[in-house]
Design an enzyme around this catalytic site. Structure first.
Site, PDB file in Angstrom:
ATOM      1  NE  ARG A 108      -2.521   1.242   3.654  1.00 39.07           N
ATOM      2  CZ  ARG A 108      -3.307   1.252   4.728  1.00 39.07           C
ATOM      3  NH1 ARG A 108      -4.603   0.977   4.604  1.00 39.07           N
ATOM      4  NH2 ARG A 108      -2.826   1.490   5.929  1.00 39.07           N
ATOM      5  CB  SER A 118      -3.179  -1.912  -1.387  1.00 37.08           C
ATOM      6  OG  SER A 118      -4.016  -0.920  -0.801  1.00 37.08           O
ATOM      7  CB  ILE A 239       7.237   0.907  -6.806  1.00 37.30           C
ATOM      8  CG1 ILE A 239       6.653   0.132  -7.985  1.00 37.30           C
ATOM      9  CG2 ILE A 239       7.830   2.239  -7.251  1.00 37.30           C
ATOM     10  CD1 ILE A 239       7.616  -0.136  -9.099  1.00 37.30           C
ATOM     11  CE1 TYR A 478      -5.029   4.700 -15.891  1.00 38.19           C
ATOM     12  CE2 TYR A 478      -6.614   5.909 -14.563  1.00 38.19           C
ATOM     13  CZ  TYR A 478      -5.313   5.677 -14.951  1.00 38.19           C
ATOM     14  OH  TYR A 478      -4.283   6.418 -14.403  1.00 38.19           O
ATOM     15  CE1 TYR A 481      -9.576   7.067 -12.277  1.00 34.36           C
ATOM     16  CE2 TYR A 481     -11.049   6.957 -14.147  1.00 34.36           C
ATOM     17  CZ  TYR A 481     -10.239   7.697 -13.318  1.00 34.36           C
ATOM     18  OH  TYR A 481     -10.093   9.040 -13.521  1.00 34.36           O
TER      19      TYR A 481
END
Length: 552
Positions: A108, A118, A239, A478, A481
């Protein structure tokens, strides 16, 4: 139930709770022991690792939940462990220890994922919450920045402004969105027609891969770097940070917000907007909100009724002054009837505040508030439009929305720079040929299952009603979304086939390359969620996950 059966049932329940609690404690102890074996001091571990028994556990879990549907819910599971790393090495070791304790990892960076994936899961999992990793380093000389994944867009914009009023960055308009998820999912904002998507302005990244190594663009390779720029970082690793290319913004930008209802020529304005919004000057971005509203009757006579109608709201950012904007809009979009009084000139940072619904007296330091708007129940969906919706189609859509009364639409124009980039340049494929993207939106505050069922039914009904007017084969969506209605993956033997159902909608033909990259860097499918990129072959972890679910 007989007394003897009741005694047996209670005995079983006590044993189940005891064994579950004991097992959870055992998992926590094993996880902590693993971290200690990685040379992390106990004093550090106690500050970053939380079990459900810790008094701070719930407050940390709930701090970045942005959807009330998943807040304090008894129907969704909580993590067995929360890790809040303060160093990159903490992240690397958390990945390794999650693997060693046979748990799932959820990541998250801000909590704006609309389906909460998440921080919820069907099976036991560790939640890696990145909020402490939010440093931002701005290099004004070469107009770049390194931004850690846990930073918010508001913090990024504020830090850019503090260093230079001539620089900005093309990303989202909601300041509490986390950088990690926003960028890795594609990212867009009100400068996309001038500068492209957020991912079109990413230069480098730092990533923890499945074996705990910390990689940059050079060491991860171009395939992985390509994948995490729009393919969703959580399928490939954790990331840590992105290096981004900042952009030059003019000293003066112009903002307007114009509202029209049906008896004020709203339908004709929407018709014309469709034909110009993606073709007009790249300095201009005009978002369109379509909402059902009730207008109070001005007739004070007894029995006078309120009127249900549609409100079309045109919200714009123009990278220039109001004189040039007026000339442009009155020529290209006369149906709007834009006036000089509608146009507000300001600095770029003030436009950021205005788009985030702050008033014109707000200080930019408001962008540092990580809490965001009051918590609502919500559901979002998405679509892409390739051909203008005819006027009679719009009229039928508006009547449908009025009859339902709750769900709204947000139209975001495409075109410009972002449409010039080939659709396989990044995993994000929705480029040339798209007029605008639709976000379906519904919020509510009423408690209870019945209310949720009603609101979800409305937005799903509207989505179904829109089928004739949106993209087909596939019906595109997308990634940022996030919408579990379009398909989910339980990571079982058919994970590739199930992944393809939603993967094609999010990524079109880029899905195949994403699967190849995933299979190369994470063949055992450690980094997984309900809509992650699957591997080419069934992972042994799928069977292990099923066994672990039975244990809890």
């Amino acid at each position: 139930m007989s007394s003897s059966c009741l005694v047996l049932f209670l005995h079983f329940l006590i044993l189940f709770r005891f064994s579950s609690s004991s097992h959870a404690s055992s998992v926590y102890d094993s996880f902590v022991s693993c971290l200690a074996s990685k040379s992390i001091a106990q004093s550090e571990i106690s500050k970053i690792v939380y079990s459900p028994k810790n008094s701070s556990f719930n407050s940390i879990l709930q701090a970045y939940i942005r959807n009330r549907r998943f807040f304090n819910s008894s129907t969704t599971s909580k993590p067995v462990i929360i890790v809040t790393p303060t160093k990159e090495s903490h992240v690397a070791n958390a990945v390794l220890c999650t693997k060693e304790t046979n748990l799932q990892l959820k990541i998250r960076s801000g909590g704006h994922d609309y389906e909460g994936i998440s921080y919820i899961s069907d099976g036991p999992f560790v939640m890696l919450d990145m909020f402490n990793l939010r440093s931002i380093s701005i290099n004004v000389k070469d107009e770049t920045a390194w931004v850690q994944a846990g930073a918010t867009l508001g913090e990024l914009y504020y830090n850019i402004w503090m260093k230079s009023e001539a620089l900005g960055f093309p990303a989202g308009v909601c300041p509490t969105v986390g950088v990690g998820g926003h960028v890795s999912g594609g990212g867009y904002g009100n400068m996309l027609r001038k500068f492209g998507l957020t991912i079109d302005n990413v230069l480098d990244a730092r990533l923890v891969e499945v074996n705990g190594r910390i990689l940059d663009r050079k060491t991860m390779g171009e395939d992985v770097f390509w994948a995490i720029k729009g393919g969703g970082g959580a399928s490939f690793g954790v990331i840590l940070a992105f290096k981004i290319q900042l952009v030059r913004v003019p000293e003066t930008v112009t903002y307007f917000r114009v509202e029209r209802v049906l008896d004020q020529n709203a339908t004709d304005s929407v018709v014309q907007w469709q034909n110009v919004a993606n073709k007009i000057d790249n300095d201009l971005f005009m978002r369109l909100l379509i909402q059902p509203i009730t207008v109070k009757s001005k007739n004070k006579a007894k029995g006078a009724k309120n009127t249900k109608t549609i409100r079309a709201t045109f919200i714009a950012l123009f990278l220039g002054d109001s004189s040039r904007l007026m000339s442009l809009v009155n020529k290209e979009f006369p149906a709007l009837g834009l006036t000089k009084q509608d146009c507000l000139q300001m600095s770029w940072i003030d436009s950021v505040l205005r788009w985030a619904n702050f008033d014109n007296t707000t200080n930019p330091n408001a962008l540092l508030d990580r809490k965001g708007d009051p918590l609502n129940f919500l559901k979002r969906k998405s679509d892409y439009v390739q051909e203008p919706i005819p006027k009679d189609g719009l009229e039928s859509i508006f009547q449908k929305m009025i009859s339902m009364g709750k769900a709204g639409l947000v139209f975001n124009p495409y075109g410009g720079r972002m449409a010039e980039i080939p659709e396989d340049e990044t995993p994000f494929p929705h480029r040339a040929g798209i007029l605008f993207k639709i976000q379906y939106s519904v919020n509510w505050n009423e408690l209870g299952v019945a209310a949720e069922k009603d609101y979800l039914s409305q937005i799903r009904d509207l989505y179904s009603f829109m089928t004739p007017y949106v993209s087909k084969n596939p019906r595109q969506a997308y990634l940022n979304y996030r919408d579990l209605d379009i398909g989910t993956n339980n990571q079982g033997p058919q994970s590739l086939e199930k992944g393809r159902i939603y993967g094609i909608k999010y990524f079109k033909n880029n899905f195949n390359r994403l699967v190849k990259v995933k299979s190369m860097v994470d063949p055992q499918n450690f980094f997984r969620n309900e809509q992650s990129i699957p591997t080419q072959t069934h992972s042994i972890h799928a069977q292990g996950a099923m066994k672990r679910r039975k244990m809890f």
